[in-house]
Scaffold this motif. Structure first.
Motif, PDB file in Angstrom:
ATOM      1  N   ASN A 240       0.691  -1.379   0.028  1.00  0.00           N
ATOM      2  CA  ASN A 240       0.005   0.078   0.172  1.00  0.00           C
ATOM      3  C   ASN A 240       0.800   1.202  -0.103  1.00  0.00           C
ATOM      4  O   ASN A 240       0.493   1.900   0.639  1.00  0.00           O
ATOM      5  CB  ASN A 240      -1.041  -0.032   1.121  1.00  0.00           C
ATOM      6  CG  ASN A 240      -2.100  -0.668   0.755  1.00  0.00           C
ATOM      7  OD1 ASN A 240      -2.780  -0.212  -0.049  1.00  0.00           O
ATOM      8  ND2 ASN A 240      -2.789  -1.675   1.546  1.00  0.00           N
ATOM      9  N   SER A 241       2.023   1.241  -0.514  1.00  0.00           N
ATOM     10  CA  SER A 241       2.901   2.379  -0.838  1.00  0.00           C
ATOM     11  C   SER A 241       4.038   2.064  -1.808  1.00  0.00           C
ATOM     12  O   SER A 241       4.401   0.840  -2.026  1.00  0.00           O
ATOM     13  CB  SER A 241       3.702   2.692   0.680  1.00  0.00           C
ATOM     14  OG  SER A 241       4.651   3.753   0.259  1.00  0.00           O
ATOM     15  N   VAL A 242       4.507   2.965  -2.678  1.00  0.00           N
ATOM     16  CA  VAL A 242       5.275   2.733  -3.530  1.00  0.00           C
ATOM     17  C   VAL A 242       6.773   2.866  -2.900  1.00  0.00           C
ATOM     18  O   VAL A 242       6.924   3.166  -1.945  1.00  0.00           O
ATOM     19  CB  VAL A 242       5.256   3.762  -4.595  1.00  0.00           C
ATOM     20  CG1 VAL A 242       3.945   3.744  -5.258  1.00  0.00           C
ATOM     21  CG2 VAL A 242       5.646   5.303  -4.143  1.00  0.00           C
ATOM     22  N   SER A 243       7.611   2.023  -3.321  1.00  0.00           N
ATOM     23  CA  SER A 243       8.987   1.943  -2.966  1.00  0.00           C
ATOM     24  C   SER A 243       9.845   3.095  -2.745  1.00  0.00           C
ATOM     25  O   SER A 243      10.741   3.043  -1.961  1.00  0.00           O
ATOM     26  CB  SER A 243       9.873   0.883  -3.778  1.00  0.00           C
ATOM     27  OG  SER A 243      10.138   1.386  -5.174  1.00  0.00           O
ATOM     28  N   SER A 244       9.459   4.263  -3.441  1.00  0.00           N
ATOM     29  CA  SER A 244      10.161   5.503  -3.404  1.00  0.00           C
ATOM     30  C   SER A 244       9.775   6.544  -2.304  1.00  0.00           C
ATOM     31  O   SER A 244      10.391   7.692  -2.154  1.00  0.00           O
ATOM     32  CB  SER A 244      10.253   5.962  -4.776  1.00  0.00           C
ATOM     33  OG  SER A 244       9.091   6.392  -5.343  1.00  0.00           O
ATOM     34  N   ALA A 245       8.498   5.998  -2.100  1.00  0.00           N
ATOM     35  CA  ALA A 245       7.972   7.013  -0.812  1.00  0.00           C
ATOM     36  C   ALA A 245       8.490   6.874   0.418  1.00  0.00           C
ATOM     37  O   ALA A 245       9.315   5.949   0.673  1.00  0.00           O
ATOM     38  CB  ALA A 245       6.494   7.122  -1.009  1.00  0.00           C
ATOM     39  N   ARG A 246       7.806   7.420   1.413  1.00  0.00           N
ATOM     40  CA  ARG A 246       8.302   7.315   2.804  1.00  0.00           C
ATOM     41  C   ARG A 246       8.534   5.798   3.418  1.00  0.00           C
ATOM     42  O   ARG A 246       9.415   5.641   3.922  1.00  0.00           O
ATOM     43  CB  ARG A 246       7.306   8.241   3.687  1.00  0.00           C
ATOM     44  CG  ARG A 246       7.729   8.037   5.342  1.00  0.00           C
ATOM     45  CD  ARG A 246       6.777   8.698   6.298  1.00  0.00           C
ATOM     46  NE  ARG A 246       5.387   8.079   5.928  1.00  0.00           N
ATOM     47  CZ  ARG A 246       4.279   8.716   6.410  1.00  0.00           C
ATOM     48  NH1 ARG A 246       4.434   9.689   6.990  1.00  0.00           N
ATOM     49  NH2 ARG A 246       3.025   7.883   6.279  1.00  0.00           N
ATOM     50  N   ILE A 247       7.511   5.051   3.141  1.00  0.00           N
ATOM     51  CA  ILE A 247       7.552   3.771   3.844  1.00  0.00           C
ATOM     52  C   ILE A 247       8.501   2.675   3.020  1.00  0.00           C
ATOM     53  O   ILE A 247       9.250   2.260   3.761  1.00  0.00           O
ATOM     54  CB  ILE A 247       6.175   3.253   3.748  1.00  0.00           C
ATOM     55  CG1 ILE A 247       5.097   3.930   4.655  1.00  0.00           C
ATOM     56  CG2 ILE A 247       6.172   1.766   4.249  1.00  0.00           C
ATOM     57  CD1 ILE A 247       5.543   4.007   5.922  1.00  0.00           C
ATOM     58  N   GLY A 248       8.618   2.968   1.591  1.00  0.00           N
ATOM     59  CA  GLY A 248       9.609   2.287   0.728  1.00  0.00           C
ATOM     60  C   GLY A 248      11.079   2.748   1.506  1.00  0.00           C
ATOM     61  O   GLY A 248      12.008   1.738   1.550  1.00  0.00           O
ATOM     62  N   ARG A 249      11.450   3.831   1.607  1.00  0.00           N
ATOM     63  CA  ARG A 249      12.611   4.366   1.990  1.00  0.00           C
ATOM     64  C   ARG A 249      12.736   3.835   3.580  1.00  0.00           C
ATOM     65  O   ARG A 249      14.089   3.525   3.533  1.00  0.00           O
ATOM     66  CB  ARG A 249      12.665   6.097   1.965  1.00  0.00           C
ATOM     67  CG  ARG A 249      12.363   6.471   0.644  1.00  0.00           C
ATOM     68  CD  ARG A 249      13.165   8.117   0.499  1.00  0.00           C
ATOM     69  NE  ARG A 249      12.360   8.860   1.526  1.00  0.00           N
ATOM     70  CZ  ARG A 249      11.161   9.644   1.288  1.00  0.00           C
ATOM     71  NH1 ARG A 249      10.643   9.435   0.054  1.00  0.00           N
ATOM     72  NH2 ARG A 249      10.665  10.159   2.058  1.00  0.00           N
ATOM     73  N   GLN A 250      11.935   3.916   4.258  1.00  0.00           N
ATOM     74  CA  GLN A 250      12.271   3.416   5.730  1.00  0.00           C
ATOM     75  C   GLN A 250      12.281   1.860   5.544  1.00  0.00           C
ATOM     76  O   GLN A 250      13.158   1.526   6.283  1.00  0.00           O
ATOM     77  CB  GLN A 250      10.838   3.673   6.530  1.00  0.00           C
ATOM     78  CG  GLN A 250      10.751   2.971   7.770  1.00  0.00           C
ATOM     79  CD  GLN A 250       9.488   3.100   8.734  1.00  0.00           C
ATOM     80  OE1 GLN A 250       8.660   3.790   8.353  1.00  0.00           O
ATOM     81  NE2 GLN A 250       9.393   2.416   9.888  1.00  0.00           N
ATOM     82  N   ILE A 251      11.645   1.044   4.995  1.00  0.00           N
ATOM     83  CA  ILE A 251      11.957  -0.495   5.048  1.00  0.00           C
ATOM     84  C   ILE A 251      13.502  -0.562   4.289  1.00  0.00           C
ATOM     85  O   ILE A 251      14.293  -1.312   5.013  1.00  0.00           O
ATOM     86  CB  ILE A 251      11.004  -1.102   3.804  1.00  0.00           C
ATOM     87  CG1 ILE A 251       9.522  -1.153   4.574  1.00  0.00           C
ATOM     88  CG2 ILE A 251      11.352  -2.428   3.439  1.00  0.00           C
ATOM     89  CD1 ILE A 251       8.565  -1.637   3.474  1.00  0.00           C
ATOM     90  N   GLN A 252      13.928   0.147   3.075  1.00  0.00           N
ATOM     91  CA  GLN A 252      15.213  -0.060   2.545  1.00  0.00           C
ATOM     92  C   GLN A 252      16.374   0.336   3.678  1.00  0.00           C
ATOM     93  O   GLN A 252      17.341  -0.515   3.818  1.00  0.00           O
ATOM     94  CB  GLN A 252      15.278   0.789   1.225  1.00  0.00           C
ATOM     95  CG  GLN A 252      14.391   0.138   0.313  1.00  0.00           C
ATOM     96  CD  GLN A 252      14.460   1.012  -0.813  1.00  0.00           C
ATOM     97  OE1 GLN A 252      15.541   1.253  -1.613  1.00  0.00           O
ATOM     98  NE2 GLN A 252      13.255   1.742  -1.231  1.00  0.00           N
ATOM     99  N   ALA A 253      15.988   1.317   4.458  1.00  0.00           N
ATOM    100  CA  ALA A 253      16.950   1.970   5.428  1.00  0.00           C
ATOM    101  C   ALA A 253      17.180   1.205   6.428  1.00  0.00           C
ATOM    102  O   ALA A 253      18.344   0.850   7.148  1.00  0.00           O
ATOM    103  CB  ALA A 253      16.515   3.512   5.792  1.00  0.00           C
ATOM    104  N   GLU A 254      16.011   0.428   6.911  1.00  0.00           N
ATOM    105  CA  GLU A 254      15.975  -0.373   8.192  1.00  0.00           C
ATOM    106  C   GLU A 254      16.269  -1.805   8.365  1.00  0.00           C
ATOM    107  O   GLU A 254      16.434  -2.578   8.824  1.00  0.00           O
ATOM    108  CB  GLU A 254      14.723  -0.110   9.049  1.00  0.00           C
ATOM    109  CG  GLU A 254      14.448   1.268   9.591  1.00  0.00           C
ATOM    110  CD  GLU A 254      13.012   1.413  10.403  1.00  0.00           C
ATOM    111  OE1 GLU A 254      12.253   0.514  10.319  1.00  0.00           O
ATOM    112  OE2 GLU A 254      12.780   2.757  10.764  1.00  0.00           O
TER     113      GLU A 254
END
Length: 319
Positions: A240-254
């Motif tokens: 429910n979010s694209v990978s380049s928006a906030r949640i996608g960036r959070q997932i990649q960072a964490e």
């Protein structure tokens, strides 16, 4: 005639306002909920801007065409991390494993369509999210070719109970979940590449459709999964979010997980794929290399399925 051309140019420039705003919001990297909700729509925005460019070209309106092309460029830059993430370098001679992932929609009753979609993909591992009772009753038809299956417990929902379903050509076993923070289920698959943790997820809808901290908390839950299973991992489902928006960036960072390319999109399936949002994704750990990603056959859901092939990645240089 000049006045008509001026009016047409003005109208087309007005039409470019929303796509340009979306592009600038996505480029800003601001995680505030008002900005983040706009950043989800880069795919539809570039589709709309390209249509304006085509109309401007056909009408020979140079000012509108220039503005449309500039908007397309801004949106392309904004969407680049989503559409063209790194795929990793494949290790020569390593086996290849394929995976089919789909939110099949809790209200979907078309068992035949889901079965055709799964069979056409011919993947080694199948991950089904939001499997409602009509599809559960037809699972033998849908995944009958797969000898290894894990069917999750029913989760209550406002549209009825749903389950996660995993099917595999390789032996799989269920693993514990962190259900208090993330709607997810997982298995460990004994593949030719070695054991791989495969996690199916379904994040809540973003603000303003749900409370603003919901997806953030669930992304933090995914980081717990990653900490518990640090080896090869695939996470697939409806984010429910694209990978380049906030949640996608959070997932990649964490988590260090890397998304598969997000073009063309997956939702809503009634729209042309180029005009949709890529909210159905597959993330992989860096020790796996992505070979390709494509959309699966339509399955009666409002989401398109995603099919990927992956293998072992060449390890980074020592030091």
């Amino acid at each position: 005639m000049a006045r008509v051309r001026l009016i047409l140019t003005g109208a087309l420039l007005l039409l470019l306002g929303p796509p340009l705003t979306i592009g600038l919001a996505a480029l800003s990297g601001i995680g505030h909920r008002w900005v983040d909700i706009l950043a989800q729509f880069v795919g539809p925005a570039i589709f709309a801007a390209a249509l304006v460019a085509l109309v401007s070209l056909a009408l020979r309106l140079r000012v509108a065409l220039g503005a449309a092309m500039a908007t397309v460029l801004i949106l392309l830059i904004a969407g680049w991390p989503q559409w063209f993430p790194p795929t990793g370098e494949a290790r020569a001679g390593a086996p290849v494993v394929s995976l089919y992932s789909a939110n099949v929609w809790v209200e979907n009753q078309d068992v035949a369509a889901v079965a055709r979609s799964v069979q056409a993909a011919d993947a080694d591992i199948v991950v089904l999210v939001e499997v409602g009772e009509p599809l559960v009753a037809g699972l033998d038809r849908i995944i009958g070719a797969y000898p290894h299956r894990v069917i999750g417990r029913a989760n209550a929902g406002r549209r009825g109970p749903s389950r996660y379903v995993f099917a595999s050509r390789f032996p799989i076993r269920p693993v514990d979940t962190f259900a208090e923070q993330l709607d997810a289920a997982g298995v460990v698959a004994q593949t030719p590449l070695g054991p791989i943790t495969v996690v199916g997820v379904h994040l809540t809808r973003p603000w303003p459709y749900q409370f603003q901290w919901g997806q953030i908390i669930q992304a933090q839950g995914l980081s717990k999964w990653r900490a518990a299973f640090p080896g090869p991992m695939i996470v697939a489902g409806d984010f429910n979010s694209v990978s380049s928006a906030r949640i996608g960036r959070q997932i990649q960072a964490e988590t260090d997980l890397i998304p598969a390319p997000g073009w063309p999109g997956t939702w809503h399936s009634a729209l042309p794929a180029a005009a949709t949002l890529t909210i159905d994704q597959v993330y992989r750990s860096p020790d796996l290399a992505l070979l390709d990603r494509r959309l699966g056959r339509r399955n009666g859901s409002d989401h398109r399925a995603v099919v990927i092939r992956f293998t072992r990645a060449v390890p980074p240089p020592a030091g």
